[in-house]
Structure formats: structure tokens, C-alpha cells
Scaffold this active site. Sequence first.
Site, mmCIF file in Angstrom:
data_model
loop_
_atom_site.group_PDB
_atom_site.id
_atom_site.type_symbol
_atom_site.label_atom_id
_atom_site.label_comp_id
_atom_site.label_asym_id
_atom_site.label_seq_id
_atom_site.Cartn_x
_atom_site.Cartn_y
_atom_site.Cartn_z
ATOM 1 N N ASP A 72 -37.812 50.621 5.524
ATOM 2 C CA ASP A 72 -38.086 49.446 4.551
ATOM 3 C C ASP A 72 -38.452 48.098 5.163
ATOM 4 O OD1 ASP A 72 -35.769 48.951 5.657
ATOM 5 O OD2 ASP A 72 -34.561 48.603 3.839
ATOM 6 N N CYS A 75 -35.775 47.971 9.515
ATOM 7 C CA CYS A 75 -35.204 48.967 10.296
ATOM 8 C C CYS A 75 -34.718 48.451 11.558
ATOM 9 C CB CYS A 75 -36.150 50.234 10.538
ATOM 10 S SG CYS A 75 -37.812 49.712 10.728
ATOM 11 N N HIS A 256 -41.777 51.471 12.964
ATOM 12 C CA HIS A 256 -40.493 51.941 12.580
ATOM 13 C C HIS A 256 -39.489 52.158 14.047
ATOM 14 C CE1 HIS A 256 -37.482 53.898 10.228
ATOM 15 N NE2 HIS A 256 -37.132 54.684 11.053
#
Length: 261
Positions: A72, A75, A256
Site C-alpha cells: 500500500d 510496506c 515493494h
Amino acid sequence: MSTNNTEIELTDEQILQFEQQIKDEEAQKIPLVCQDEPLLKLEEEFKDNEPFLQKIKNLSRKHNRIRKCRGDGNCFFRAFAFAWFESALHDNDKFKTALARLKMTPKLLEKGGFQPLAFEDFYEITVEQFENIPKYASDPDMFLVNFQSEEISNAIVMHLRFVASAYLRVHADEYEPFLVAEMISIDEFCAMHVEAFGRESDHLQIIALAKALDTPVEVIYLDGSSDSEAAVHEFWPDESQKGQRQPLQLIYRPGHYDILY
């Protein structure tokens, strides 16, 4: 009867918002922090991506499990926070040292220009959760459940975002040269990329948090290069301590971060 063939043109900003909305909807499908799982799960995820797959297979010589965090935009901060708390679960000395460091952060925040009213709620939740670590040692499930709570987890993320921002603002002379290409000041960078909830993180945020909390971090990078081994980037608060402490271990793939064991 006339036909209107005019196509609606979306602005770049609208396209980005639309893409972000899709990402957010996908992200909502997984918990903020997941149960840890075998590294084999990551191999399955990238079974059709040969460069990634080879690196993951070679990782399994030293690592065997991964804990995923929701993608989101928060992370990195969430993965750091969970790994940092978790590292103190069964180490009383580390718990006491880290708690003392955490309790010093309000001074750093005020020095960085933050008003207590802006951070004290986030700080209080973070300290309360950290002080509960001795209880969580015998109930790790409750520890995970609390990190999956939006209210608790997001408060911790915001506190760490403010800590990283304050560190960069206080040490602006040292870090502003990194922003020459972006042509923005450290204050603008912090407001847009560090304090903003949901904005992705890069090296400056990692450096700042590692130094502010005196916690080494090792990030293993998955990328599409032809190398069979994943690149490892180490962030030490003090280079002289290198190798003397166990760093938090995160794994990064484009956009990510997750936790590696």
C-alpha cells in the site's frame, strides 16, 4: 442525427489516480502484515520470471521464510516496524535498548520542527505497543493481530515516517546533495515522500530510519538483471559496527518490501 466521436482524454494525474485506485483495491485483499510462509511461496509467485526465480532459489541457501506486507506504499515502514519489534521479542537487552531509543524520538521530532500535537498520538500508540513486547513473547499471535489492526499499525507507520523525516531535516546539510537531480529541498522531499502516508520509500528513508533508531538494515534486491545472486544493500547506523550486530532483513522487488528470515 449527428454522432459525437469525441474521446475523453484523461490527464496524467487522472491516469495515476486510476492506477493507484486499482493498486489500493488489490492491496486491500491481503492483511497489513501476513503470517510468515516458506520462501518456496515466492518461487511459485515468480515461476515464470527466470531472472527473479534464479535469485530466489539462491537465496534459499541462507533464508527459508518470508513475511509479506500489504503493498500500500507503506510496506517499507511497516516491514521495518514489524521486524524491529519482533527482533526484541526474545531478547531482553535488545528490548530495553530499543525502547530507550524509541523514547528519545520526541526530542528528535521537536528538533526537526514537529509540534507535539502532530505526533504525540502516533508516538503514544507506538510506545504502548513496544512496551507490550514482553507480553507478546508468550503470545506472538496477539502481536501479529495488533499489527494487522489499521489503527495500531498505521499509527506506528506514521510515527516512523515522522522520525525518518525529522532525522533528514535535522541533517539536511548531509542529505540535501542527494536531491540535486530532483531540484527540491530536503523539506520538500520530506513533506512529499517521507511524511506522506502511502508514498513508497527508497534509500534516503532507509538510511534515516536506520540511523535515527540505531538499527542496521539489510535489503536484498530482486531485479531483472542476469546475475544469479540478488544484490545486497546494507544500511549501518555506524560503519564501525558492521558485522557486530544482526541487521533487520528485508527483501525488495520493484516497488515493494517484505520481511525475510
